[in-house]
Design an enzyme around this catalytic site. Sequence first.
Site, short mmCIF file in Angstrom:
data_model
loop_
_atom_site.label_atom_id
_atom_site.label_comp_id
_atom_site.label_asym_id
_atom_site.label_seq_id
_atom_site.Cartn_x
_atom_site.Cartn_y
_atom_site.Cartn_z
N HIS A 157 35.34 101.99 -4.37
CA HIS A 157 34.13 101.39 -3.64
C HIS A 157 33.62 99.98 -4.03
CE1 HIS A 157 33.46 105.87 -2.32
NE2 HIS A 157 34.02 106.08 -3.71
N SER A 278 36.37 70.47 -0.90
CA SER A 278 35.65 70.60 0.36
C SER A 278 35.08 69.11 0.58
CB SER A 278 34.23 71.40 -0.22
OG SER A 278 33.06 70.80 0.52
N LYS A 284 33.88 72.18 -5.30
CA LYS A 284 34.73 73.11 -4.67
C LYS A 284 36.09 73.30 -4.79
CE LYS A 284 33.41 76.20 -2.35
NZ LYS A 284 32.78 76.25 -1.02
N GLU A 291 42.89 83.01 2.48
CA GLU A 291 42.17 83.06 3.47
C GLU A 291 42.98 83.19 4.94
OE1 GLU A 291 38.29 80.95 3.40
OE2 GLU A 291 38.91 80.43 1.32
#
Length: 476
Positions: A157, A278, A284, A291
């Site tokens: 979980h 970024s 970043k 992804e």
Amino acid sequence: MSEKMWGGRFTKTTDEMINDFQASIDFDKRMYHEDIAGSIAHARMLAKCGIISKDDAEKIEKGLKDILGQIERGEFTFDVALEDIHMNIEKRLTDAIGDAGARLHTARSRNDQVALDTHMYVRREVVAVERLIVDMMNALVEVAEKNQDAIMPGYTHLQRAQPILFAHHMLAYFAMMTRDFERFAGVYSRADIMPLGAGALAGTTFPIDRAFVADELNFGRIYHNSLDAVSDRDYIMEFLSAASMLMVHLSRLAEETILWCSREFSFVELDDAHCTGSSMMPQKKNPDVSELVRGKTGRVIGHLMAMFTTVKGLPLAYNKDLQEDKEGIFDAIDTVKFSLAVYARILRGMKVKKDVMKRAVDEDFSNATDLADYLAKKGMPFRKAHAVSGSAVHYCIEHHKWLEDLSLDEFKALSPMFDEDIFEAIRPETCVKNRNSLGGTSYTQVAAQIKAARDIIAADTKTADEQEAKQIKIEA
Ligand code: ARG
């Protein structure tokens, strides 16, 4: 009369827009090598069976090899008016060698020809995928081995559950890859069936020798029903299914990588060379590759759905809908290969932050099961031990402590069965070491998994080598 190779019964040339719509040359040209290899085998068979002369067969073979050279040197211009790779090559051959070329298509249809090409193409690409799966397996074992002592919380979980070895976690992905390999090996065996000789749908009136062609092209089996031979796309759907499953595995790994390299987890640090920045936020460092692998999984699953949907309502035998098998599988092949290659690189460049992982175990209650197990081993029924451990956790939360901070007196107040050895029993290293059941996370079990993994890698490499040895390579 139309100029098409099939133009005899037509009085008009094909409307240009209609032709563009139905042509497949833009994508099926990638099967040029298979088309040429298949045609050479077919021509040899025709000559061997006395259907064309030896002289014609030799001219055909030489002409096809010349075309292969032209294509590989980038000198061949594909013509959309010739629809597909089959007619592009056949037309060029006939232009070059005349009647001998025009005899090549005897006892053959584009329906069995395209089936042959696609079987050979898939058979070849399956091996390429298998090789990359094996490399991915190697990367997983390397990372597991390099960090054999790293302890992290195992989760259920997404809540810290029990201490595990990071290596154990990596080897779970290895296990998935093992099944992926098996699935692709299954795809190989269903692509390794020879369809040529089915003709358009019903076989041919010529005295052909299908076994000879199968032998020339190293096929393990021959389709025994001509209708099935030209309309079977199971191996395409199976490839897409195996590819989807593989992508789902990579996607889960990608998702974990994304979590782990977030500030919130900080379990791993990706190589700077594998991340992007970024345009606005200077601080970043983004895990785009992970992804994208996660994102591309959707498109591979999409190709599987598309193919199932295409085939499900088709009457036998060939229908042009089946031409839709190609773009999806080609894209799936490219996507799966690229994703595997890239992800092995991500793993190899990934720095595992053992101290942070360990802190996530130390500063939590993931040893609570071990506390209960300790009491159960001393004779307390497990359900009761579970309750005592639960109250220990509750007590700790109230008093801002971890289980290992409790004094022996505090433990004894919870149960008189606690002794001095409780402190050793709930150390994370002990928790890991003691989970020594088969397939558990103990150091011994993980070392055994790594050893077994090496054997699996060797066996899978051998399988891929054997399959590769059967691939047909025509020299121009
Ligand atoms: N380009 C076609 C395909 O990919 C080749 C077979 C065409 N056959 C036909 N009868 N039109 O399926």
